[in-house]
Design a protein around this motif. Structure first.
Motif, short mmCIF file in Angstrom:
data_model
loop_
_atom_site.label_atom_id
_atom_site.label_comp_id
_atom_site.label_asym_id
_atom_site.label_seq_id
_atom_site.Cartn_x
_atom_site.Cartn_y
_atom_site.Cartn_z
N GLY A 89 -18.69 4.59 -20.32
CA GLY A 89 -18.43 3.22 -19.97
C GLY A 89 -19.37 2.13 -20.46
N GLU A 90 -20.33 2.63 -21.81
CA GLU A 90 -21.07 2.02 -22.28
C GLU A 90 -21.02 1.82 -23.89
OE1 GLU A 90 -25.49 2.83 -19.85
OE2 GLU A 90 -24.96 3.97 -21.81
N VAL A 91 -21.43 0.70 -24.30
CA VAL A 91 -21.50 0.52 -25.89
C VAL A 91 -22.77 0.33 -26.46
CG1 VAL A 91 -19.03 -0.65 -25.79
CG2 VAL A 91 -21.04 -2.10 -25.44
N ARG A 92 -22.92 0.75 -27.46
CA ARG A 92 -24.24 0.32 -28.12
C ARG A 92 -23.92 -0.89 -29.08
NH1 ARG A 92 -25.69 5.53 -31.04
NH2 ARG A 92 -24.43 4.78 -32.88
N ALA A 143 -33.31 -5.82 -17.93
CA ALA A 143 -33.78 -6.36 -19.31
C ALA A 143 -35.06 -5.49 -19.66
CB ALA A 143 -33.97 -7.79 -19.21
N SER A 144 -35.94 -5.38 -18.61
CA SER A 144 -37.26 -4.55 -18.96
C SER A 144 -36.89 -3.22 -19.35
CB SER A 144 -38.02 -4.67 -17.68
OG SER A 144 -37.43 -3.68 -16.54
N VAL A 145 -35.77 -2.75 -19.42
CA VAL A 145 -35.37 -1.35 -19.86
C VAL A 145 -34.45 -1.24 -20.97
CG1 VAL A 145 -34.48 0.83 -19.23
CG2 VAL A 145 -35.78 -0.36 -17.40
N ARG A 146 -33.56 -2.20 -20.98
CA ARG A 146 -32.69 -2.47 -22.24
C ARG A 146 -32.51 -3.66 -22.77
NH1 ARG A 146 -27.54 1.32 -20.31
NH2 ARG A 146 -27.33 -0.04 -18.68
N GLY A 147 -33.37 -4.50 -22.68
CA GLY A 147 -33.38 -5.54 -23.18
C GLY A 147 -32.86 -5.81 -24.76
N SER A 148 -32.70 -7.10 -25.07
CA SER A 148 -32.14 -7.49 -26.20
C SER A 148 -32.98 -7.57 -27.49
CB SER A 148 -31.10 -8.51 -26.24
OG SER A 148 -31.75 -9.94 -25.85
N TYR A 149 -34.33 -7.75 -27.29
CA TYR A 149 -35.30 -7.77 -28.26
C TYR A 149 -35.34 -6.36 -28.86
CZ TYR A 149 -37.52 -12.13 -26.28
OH TYR A 149 -37.76 -13.35 -26.00
N ALA A 150 -34.44 -6.00 -29.79
CA ALA A 150 -34.40 -4.84 -30.41
C ALA A 150 -33.22 -4.70 -31.54
CB ALA A 150 -33.96 -3.79 -29.52
N GLU A 151 -33.40 -3.71 -32.32
CA GLU A 151 -32.29 -3.60 -33.38
C GLU A 151 -30.99 -3.08 -32.72
OE1 GLU A 151 -34.54 -3.06 -37.38
OE2 GLU A 151 -34.17 -1.39 -36.41
N TYR A 152 -31.23 -2.20 -31.49
CA TYR A 152 -30.07 -1.67 -30.72
C TYR A 152 -30.23 -1.66 -29.30
CZ TYR A 152 -28.56 0.35 -35.36
OH TYR A 152 -28.42 0.62 -36.65
N THR A 153 -29.18 -2.02 -28.49
CA THR A 153 -29.33 -1.79 -27.30
C THR A 153 -28.15 -1.27 -26.64
OG1 THR A 153 -30.12 -2.94 -25.39
CG2 THR A 153 -28.50 -4.02 -26.48
N MET A 154 -28.06 -0.80 -25.39
CA MET A 154 -26.86 -0.23 -24.76
C MET A 154 -26.63 -1.05 -23.56
SD MET A 154 -25.84 2.88 -26.00
CE MET A 154 -27.37 3.73 -26.19
N VAL A 155 -25.55 -1.39 -23.29
CA VAL A 155 -25.20 -2.29 -22.10
C VAL A 155 -23.56 -1.61 -21.72
CG1 VAL A 155 -26.31 -4.29 -22.91
CG2 VAL A 155 -23.93 -3.87 -23.69
N PRO A 156 -23.29 -1.74 -20.40
CA PRO A 156 -22.14 -1.47 -19.93
C PRO A 156 -21.02 -2.38 -20.69
CG PRO A 156 -23.63 -1.82 -17.89
CD PRO A 156 -24.45 -2.35 -19.35
#
Length: 326
Positions: free
Chosen positions: A29-32, A95-108
């Motif tokens: 159910g997630e996308v990177r 956001a404190s675990v998978r926030g967008s300040y990154a080259e890659y992130t994972m979200v539903p």
């Protein structure tokens, strides 16, 4: 590996640092998403400084509730998305675990939308939080209609500018509130029908002047604090006030004895509702296509300059969104 912005203690911009983390595979159910750019928001500064009401677990906390990029991988049970699809993030509740300040992130997968055609990367990174907040507050909560006079505080900010464009798209009349008369020309260019500079005029008197004595139909309070009393005085009897901001940290007096309908609003109220998100996306895509909705970009920084981006935000002189490209 993915470069990620983290902080181990609360404080000023200097607590931010960049580390490298492994790139993991998306779960069911997630996308990177390979992030191309993200915007700096007031919520990020609250998290970083420790002023968030909700707990932020330290050390190694992340930031970022907004961004755009390309789908890099899809997890099991994900349909309708493929690697390479350009998307925008619609919500990052953790956001404190998978926030967008990154080259890659994972979200539903349910938390991304196709990037509106016609937007550049910086614009796409800056559009969702401001426009979904303004749309949710004005359209979903206040039931904005053509002809309504809308009083918008903090009009120079991202949400304020989005609110004025949304009001114009619907056929309402946006009245911009600013503390400085020097911003008048810029706000008129941004879509304000009139600008009320509190260093020159009384808000209630100015609003009555611009509404033929009636007062504002809708008030969008993005500031809060003691100044809300002046906004109540500027509204017509039976008007609607939506409190959707927190720029003034001082207590807001309880608005007793008023005929106004008053709503509190936070964007996650609607951005986690897939039905409302579909309406938001349809409105946003139409506005972008017609040229009515376009985020203003103040300045663009690189990821290595994320500390400078936060310092610039804290000066409070930006006109539009601050974006960081990855």
């Amino acid at each position: 590996m993915s470069r990620v912005v983290v902080f181990d203690r609360f404080g000023g911009p200097d607590v931010l640092r960049i580390v490298e983390e492994p790139v993991v595979e998306p779960a069911a159910g997630e996308v990177r998403v390979r992030i191309e750019a993200f915007a700096v928001n007031p919520l990020d500064l609250m998290m970083r400084s420790g002023s968030m009401p909700a707990a932020v677990a330290l050390p190694h906390a992340r930031l970022g509730v907004e961004g755009t990029g390309l789908v890099d991988a899809v997890g099991p049970e994900v349909t309708g998305l493929e690697a390479g699809d350009p998307v925008i993030l619609t919500a990052v509740p953790d956001a404190s675990v998978r926030g967008s300040y990154a080259e890659y992130t994972m979200v539903p997968a349910s938390r991304v939308l196709a990037r509106p055609a016609g937007l550049g990367v910086a614009e796409a990174a800056a559009i969702w939080v401001a426009y979904s907040t303004a749309y949710g507050a004005l359209v979903e909560k206040a039931r904005l209609r053509p002809g309504d006079h809308v009083l918008v505080t903090a009009a120079s900010g991202g949400v304020g500018r989005a609110a004025m464009q949304i009001a114009n798209q619907i056929g309402a009349v946006p009245l911009a509130v600013t503390r400085h008369a020097a911003k008048t020309d810029d706000l008129i260019a941004a879509g304000a029908a009139a600008v009320i500079a509190t260093d020159r005029v009384d808000i209630a008197e100015a609003v009555r002047h611009h509404t033929g004595g009636a007062g504002a139909d809708i008030v969008l309070d993005l500031v809060m604090g003691p100044g809300q009393q002046d906004l109540l005085a500027a509204a017509r009897p039976g008007a609607t006030l939506v409190a959707a901001g927190f720029l003034d940290p001082r207590p807001t007096p309880f608005p007793g004895g008023t005929s106004l309908t008053i709503h509190g609003y936070r964007s996650f109220e609607h951005t986690l509702d897939t039905v409302v998100v579909r309406r938001m996306a349809a409105f946003l895509n139409a506005g972008v296509r017609l040229g009515a909705l376009r985020p203003a970009i103040d300045e663009v920084f690189g990821l290595d300059d994320v500390v400078a981006a936060h310092r610039h935000f804290e000066k409070g002189i930006h006109a539009g969104k601050i974006v960081v490209t990855v």
